[in-house]
Design a protein around this motif. Sequence first.
Motif, short mmCIF file in Angstrom:
data_model
loop_
_atom_site.label_atom_id
_atom_site.label_comp_id
_atom_site.label_asym_id
_atom_site.label_seq_id
_atom_site.Cartn_x
_atom_site.Cartn_y
_atom_site.Cartn_z
N GLU A 20 0.84 -1.21 0.00
CA GLU A 20 0.00 0.00 0.00
C GLU A 20 0.87 1.25 0.00
O GLU A 20 0.55 2.24 -0.67
CB GLU A 20 -0.93 -0.02 1.22
N LYS A 21 1.98 1.19 0.73
CA LYS A 21 2.91 2.33 0.75
C LYS A 21 3.52 2.56 -0.64
O LYS A 21 3.68 3.71 -1.07
CB LYS A 21 4.02 2.09 1.77
N LEU A 22 3.85 1.48 -1.34
CA LEU A 22 4.42 1.61 -2.68
C LEU A 22 3.45 2.32 -3.62
O LEU A 22 3.85 3.15 -4.45
CB LEU A 22 4.77 0.22 -3.23
N LYS A 23 2.17 2.00 -3.48
CA LYS A 23 1.15 2.61 -4.33
C LYS A 23 1.04 4.11 -4.07
O LYS A 23 1.00 4.92 -5.00
CB LYS A 23 -0.20 1.92 -4.08
N ILE A 24 1.03 4.49 -2.78
CA ILE A 24 0.94 5.91 -2.42
C ILE A 24 2.23 6.64 -2.79
O ILE A 24 2.21 7.79 -3.25
CB ILE A 24 0.65 6.08 -0.92
N LEU A 25 3.37 5.99 -2.62
CA LEU A 25 4.67 6.60 -2.92
C LEU A 25 4.73 7.01 -4.39
O LEU A 25 5.22 8.11 -4.72
CB LEU A 25 5.79 5.62 -2.61
N LYS A 26 4.26 6.16 -5.27
CA LYS A 26 4.27 6.47 -6.70
C LYS A 26 3.46 7.74 -6.99
O LYS A 26 3.84 8.58 -7.79
CB LYS A 26 3.72 5.29 -7.50
N ARG A 27 2.34 7.87 -6.30
CA ARG A 27 1.50 9.06 -6.50
C ARG A 27 2.20 10.32 -5.97
O ARG A 27 2.08 11.39 -6.54
CB ARG A 27 0.15 8.87 -5.82
N ILE A 28 2.91 10.17 -4.86
CA ILE A 28 3.64 11.31 -4.29
C ILE A 28 4.68 11.81 -5.28
O ILE A 28 4.80 13.02 -5.53
CB ILE A 28 4.30 10.92 -2.95
N TYR A 29 5.45 10.89 -5.85
CA TYR A 29 6.50 11.28 -6.78
C TYR A 29 5.93 11.86 -8.07
O TYR A 29 6.55 12.72 -8.70
CB TYR A 29 7.40 10.08 -7.10
N ASN A 30 4.77 11.37 -8.48
CA ASN A 30 4.13 11.88 -9.70
C ASN A 30 3.25 13.09 -9.44
O ASN A 30 2.62 13.62 -10.36
CB ASN A 30 3.30 10.77 -10.36
N GLU A 31 3.21 13.51 -8.15
CA GLU A 31 2.41 14.66 -7.73
C GLU A 31 0.95 14.52 -8.17
O GLU A 31 0.32 15.46 -8.66
CB GLU A 31 3.02 15.96 -8.25
N GLU A 32 0.44 13.30 -8.01
CA GLU A 32 -0.96 13.04 -8.32
C GLU A 32 -1.80 13.18 -7.06
O GLU A 32 -1.28 13.35 -5.96
CB GLU A 32 -1.11 11.62 -8.88
N ILE A 33 -3.11 13.09 -7.22
CA ILE A 33 -3.99 13.07 -6.04
C ILE A 33 -3.62 11.85 -5.20
O ILE A 33 -3.51 10.74 -5.72
CB ILE A 33 -5.47 13.00 -6.48
N LEU A 34 -3.43 12.05 -3.91
CA LEU A 34 -2.92 10.98 -3.06
C LEU A 34 -3.87 9.79 -2.93
O LEU A 34 -3.45 8.65 -2.92
CB LEU A 34 -2.60 11.53 -1.66
N PHE A 35 -5.15 10.06 -2.79
CA PHE A 35 -6.09 8.97 -2.49
C PHE A 35 -7.27 8.95 -3.45
O PHE A 35 -7.73 9.99 -3.92
CB PHE A 35 -6.60 9.10 -1.05
N PHE A 36 -7.72 7.73 -3.72
CA PHE A 36 -8.94 7.53 -4.49
C PHE A 36 -10.02 7.03 -3.54
O PHE A 36 -9.77 6.75 -2.37
CB PHE A 36 -8.72 6.53 -5.63
N ALA A 37 -11.23 6.89 -4.05
CA ALA A 37 -12.37 6.48 -3.21
C ALA A 37 -12.13 5.14 -2.53
O ALA A 37 -12.50 4.93 -1.37
CB ALA A 37 -13.63 6.42 -4.08
#
Length: 354
Positions: A20-37
Amino acid sequence: MDKVNFYKHKLFLTDITNDEKLKILKRIYNEEILFFAEDYEIKKEWDKISDEQVVKLYDFILKRGIKYITREDEDYPENLVYTYSPPCVLFYKGDIDIIRNGGHNISIIGSRDCTEYGIRVTEFICKKLSDYKVNIISGGARGIDSIAHRCCLEYGGKTISVLGNGLSVCYPRNNRELFKQISNNGCLISEFLPDEPSKACNFPRRNRIIAGLCDTLIVVEGGERSGTSITTTFALNQNKEIFAVPGSIFAPKSKGPNKLMGDGAHTLYDVDVMIERLNLTCITSQKEYNNILKDSNNRLKQIIFKVLTQEPMHINDIIRNVNIDTALIYEVLFELQFKKEIVLLPGNYYARIN
């Protein structure tokens, strides 16, 4: 601390699975929205971490001289990319680059309650490997792990210790000096937060990193069901080359490696045969070559120094008087300038500095 770093440190503290951390980390680096529904439960854990906790972790890491690298960083160890659930973050002390640029990585593992035979074998293997461009990886535990680290350091090698606790926790306690030496001549690594205590559940996670980092795994001793067998299973799943040290059929600590040989692992009956199979690079010959170059360079410096005086001399006159390959002359002149032993003057003139 910028937004990306703030989010990374908050992620390290969040109580969710590594995947789960890997999934969120990728979004952090890509500066995407952190969380989905569908991330509701994850976000609930994320929101439990206060800003004060994030700042405290950041300061703690900074003050303790701890560095870290994440799965999304370019210099993340390539071998770990293909590991089962690659660590989201690796905290480390020392030179992590040796894992990627320092030669063949060999993990040596065995029992904590090792036998005299296991000790002698580990010492012998490490001594033989010290003549080759290899890094010794192990888990920092008492027994075979500690012996492998100590012998590697004793013979001038580089060693990596993967810990089952945080880097600010010393376990086992009597390895404090050893860990200090490793951080100065290798690297201490942990995926756990710096203040994480040693727990039984941490060691299987640590073992997958030991298996993932190596190119080759050597099993010295271990029971059929032990931490050694867990590391071996991870290595087998990643198609790592495995060598097992044979032992007496009556020795409980040799049951693990003996079974491995029966299952198809290479028998480590001769270290030289293993070295030949792995096609390791001998560093003694490289050292001799480097010494020859060093001696040659020193002689060339002496020759140039005899020609140069405090009176400016043109480069063409230096080349004519020295009668040595021009490229080498320029190389030595540059080095002497860098050391402020000579000065380059306008018009390609050189002079000695007293």
